[in-house]
Motif scaffolding. Sequence first.
Motif, mmCIF file in Angstrom:
data_model
loop_
_atom_site.group_PDB
_atom_site.id
_atom_site.type_symbol
_atom_site.label_atom_id
_atom_site.label_comp_id
_atom_site.label_asym_id
_atom_site.label_seq_id
_atom_site.Cartn_x
_atom_site.Cartn_y
_atom_site.Cartn_z
ATOM 1 N N ALA A 43 9.517 4.109 -1.584
ATOM 2 C CA ALA A 43 10.234 4.239 -2.759
ATOM 3 C C ALA A 43 9.609 2.945 -3.847
ATOM 4 N N LYS A 44 9.360 3.567 -5.114
ATOM 5 C CA LYS A 44 9.035 2.830 -5.908
ATOM 6 C C LYS A 44 9.714 1.626 -6.221
ATOM 7 N N GLY A 45 9.244 0.581 -6.439
ATOM 8 C CA GLY A 45 9.997 -0.747 -6.595
ATOM 9 C C GLY A 45 9.080 -1.936 -7.102
ATOM 10 N N LYS A 46 9.870 -3.165 -6.857
ATOM 11 C CA LYS A 46 9.341 -4.400 -7.130
ATOM 12 C C LYS A 46 8.577 -5.038 -6.020
ATOM 13 N N VAL A 47 7.289 -5.460 -5.844
ATOM 14 C CA VAL A 47 6.801 -5.934 -4.969
ATOM 15 C C VAL A 47 6.111 -7.243 -5.728
ATOM 16 N N THR A 48 6.380 -8.286 -4.766
ATOM 17 C CA THR A 48 5.987 -9.687 -5.352
ATOM 18 C C THR A 48 5.369 -10.306 -4.014
ATOM 19 N N LEU A 49 4.337 -11.088 -4.241
ATOM 20 C CA LEU A 49 3.574 -11.637 -3.138
ATOM 21 C C LEU A 49 4.375 -13.198 -2.670
ATOM 22 N N SER A 50 5.403 -13.366 -2.983
ATOM 23 C CA SER A 50 6.102 -14.568 -2.733
ATOM 24 C C SER A 50 7.373 -14.195 -2.129
ATOM 25 N N GLN A 51 7.378 -12.784 -1.465
ATOM 26 C CA GLN A 51 8.462 -12.287 -0.834
ATOM 27 C C GLN A 51 8.507 -12.839 0.623
ATOM 28 N N GLU A 52 9.208 -13.773 0.998
ATOM 29 C CA GLU A 52 9.164 -14.061 2.395
ATOM 30 C C GLU A 52 9.647 -13.107 3.374
ATOM 31 N N GLY A 53 9.057 -13.166 4.601
ATOM 32 C CA GLY A 53 9.468 -12.054 5.497
ATOM 33 C C GLY A 53 8.867 -10.885 5.442
ATOM 34 N N ARG A 54 7.887 -10.544 4.501
ATOM 35 C CA ARG A 54 7.479 -9.258 4.429
ATOM 36 C C ARG A 54 6.031 -9.092 4.297
ATOM 37 N N LEU A 55 5.351 -8.008 4.849
ATOM 38 C CA LEU A 55 4.088 -7.905 5.054
ATOM 39 C C LEU A 55 3.543 -6.740 3.870
ATOM 40 N N GLY A 56 2.638 -7.270 3.289
ATOM 41 C CA GLY A 56 1.986 -6.276 2.279
ATOM 42 C C GLY A 56 0.753 -5.523 2.914
ATOM 43 N N PHE A 57 0.368 -4.308 2.285
ATOM 44 C CA PHE A 57 -0.628 -3.702 2.650
ATOM 45 C C PHE A 57 -1.031 -2.535 1.792
ATOM 46 N N LEU A 58 -2.049 -1.937 1.908
ATOM 47 C CA LEU A 58 -2.296 -0.583 1.130
ATOM 48 C C LEU A 58 -1.836 0.443 1.683
ATOM 49 N N ASN A 59 -0.974 1.387 1.264
ATOM 50 C CA ASN A 59 -0.338 2.695 1.612
ATOM 51 C C ASN A 59 -1.726 3.645 1.574
ATOM 52 N N GLY A 60 -1.500 4.191 3.067
ATOM 53 C CA GLY A 60 -2.750 5.154 3.100
ATOM 54 C C GLY A 60 -1.927 6.509 3.307
ATOM 55 N N ALA A 61 -0.793 6.691 3.284
ATOM 56 C CA ALA A 61 -0.004 7.788 3.527
ATOM 57 C C ALA A 61 -0.482 8.922 2.277
ATOM 58 N N ARG A 62 -0.418 9.982 2.458
ATOM 59 C CA ARG A 62 -0.908 11.279 1.497
ATOM 60 C C ARG A 62 0.409 11.238 0.470
ATOM 61 N N GLY A 63 0.103 11.298 -1.049
ATOM 62 C CA GLY A 63 1.135 11.486 -1.856
ATOM 63 C C GLY A 63 0.829 10.745 -3.153
ATOM 64 N N PRO A 64 1.539 10.644 -4.085
ATOM 65 C CA PRO A 64 1.389 9.758 -5.133
ATOM 66 C C PRO A 64 1.038 8.426 -5.160
ATOM 67 N N GLN A 65 1.571 7.683 -4.123
ATOM 68 C CA GLN A 65 1.502 6.143 -4.077
ATOM 69 C C GLN A 65 0.158 5.995 -3.008
ATOM 70 N N HIS A 66 -0.566 6.987 -2.728
ATOM 71 C CA HIS A 66 -1.614 6.730 -2.016
ATOM 72 C C HIS A 66 -2.587 5.572 -2.587
ATOM 73 N N GLY A 67 -2.766 4.463 -1.662
ATOM 74 C CA GLY A 67 -3.466 3.462 -2.080
ATOM 75 C C GLY A 67 -2.995 2.252 -2.926
ATOM 76 N N ALA A 68 -1.352 2.783 -3.015
ATOM 77 C CA ALA A 68 -0.895 1.537 -3.787
ATOM 78 C C ALA A 68 -0.593 0.390 -2.914
ATOM 79 N N VAL A 69 -0.470 -0.933 -3.554
ATOM 80 C CA VAL A 69 0.139 -2.093 -2.736
ATOM 81 C C VAL A 69 1.479 -2.003 -2.479
ATOM 82 N N VAL A 70 1.890 -1.858 -1.134
ATOM 83 C CA VAL A 70 3.351 -1.842 -0.740
ATOM 84 C C VAL A 70 3.714 -3.083 0.192
ATOM 85 N N SER A 71 5.141 -3.075 0.444
ATOM 86 C CA SER A 71 5.350 -4.051 1.149
ATOM 87 C C SER A 71 6.814 -3.716 2.052
ATOM 88 N N VAL A 72 6.708 -4.130 3.206
ATOM 89 C CA VAL A 72 7.823 -4.198 4.141
ATOM 90 C C VAL A 72 8.394 -5.064 4.861
#
Length: 337
Positions: A43-72
Amino acid sequence: MTRSHRLLILLAAVLLLVGCGTALVLHAVARADRPQPGGPSLAKGKVTLSQEGRLGFLNGARGPQHGAVVSVRSDAPDAQRTASDLNCQRFYAAAGTGVCLRSRPGALAQDNRALIVDAELGARRSFPLAGTPSRARVSPSGRLVAWTVFVSGESYGSAFFSTRTTILDTAGWRLESDLEKFTVLMDDKKYHAADVNFWGVTFAQDDDTFYATLSTGGQTHLVRGSLARRTVTTMKQNVECPSLSPDGTRIAYKKRVLPGASLWREHVLDLRTLREHPLAEKRSVDDQATWLDGDTLAYALPTQGTVGSTDLWTVPADGGGAPRLLTPGASSPAPLG
């Protein structure tokens, strides 16, 4: 049949072939832009590098967000991914500073860029890359940034390749554009060779000490470097892509276990004793592992049956346990917060 008729038939055939080719390309693009059935939820949303308890990485799944910086959420890596508008080929972040290495396929080298971003993923500075993105790291304080590119060749398993490694001090935007200009100390003597290459920088807490791979004479070496002194000192052979543990006492790295081939096994080295032990992951890992915490490493492995895609795996750093899939369709992990 007249010559004019033959020319008209030939022109029609060419136009038909061009039309079919265009349709196939558009169809392929449309498929690539569609989310992969059964793939990770985004889901498109706000990703910040100061989000505690989250992991950032590059999305490799096929689709319009391929290569996007994502967090979970770090404790739920298979949960819905929040996707930013920032797209990269390599990514890393620490203490609110991120580095995004961008490469346009088929573009000239001057179109490849290293983008330094703040905690809100806003651009701070941009620097041209001398080649194709390979490795990226940020120091624990967020002050120092390093990246490695391939100037020639496409992988560390190639017979012939050349790299260039750069370190940036964001405090004054001072750029050490090529580590090959540093003094190399091997066996307590200055070492010079035309085939010196560096890659895979990892930083200590003091914003001066770093570790990296030095390649020369057909051998790889772990080196400890000092930015202030502009020196690197060899420590141990057969060490590639080092990654310093959060407490600064251990180095995770890939060790070549089959000479002359692209087969590595992940190891951990105790910097105090220089003793090493292999990890439970026995597959060949061609990545610079990331410490998720003091006990666990994450790394990318090719997705089975999917060309150009990788999944993130984890393994305990003590050599026990077993490899575990962290999340599919992902690369360049970085703990946030």
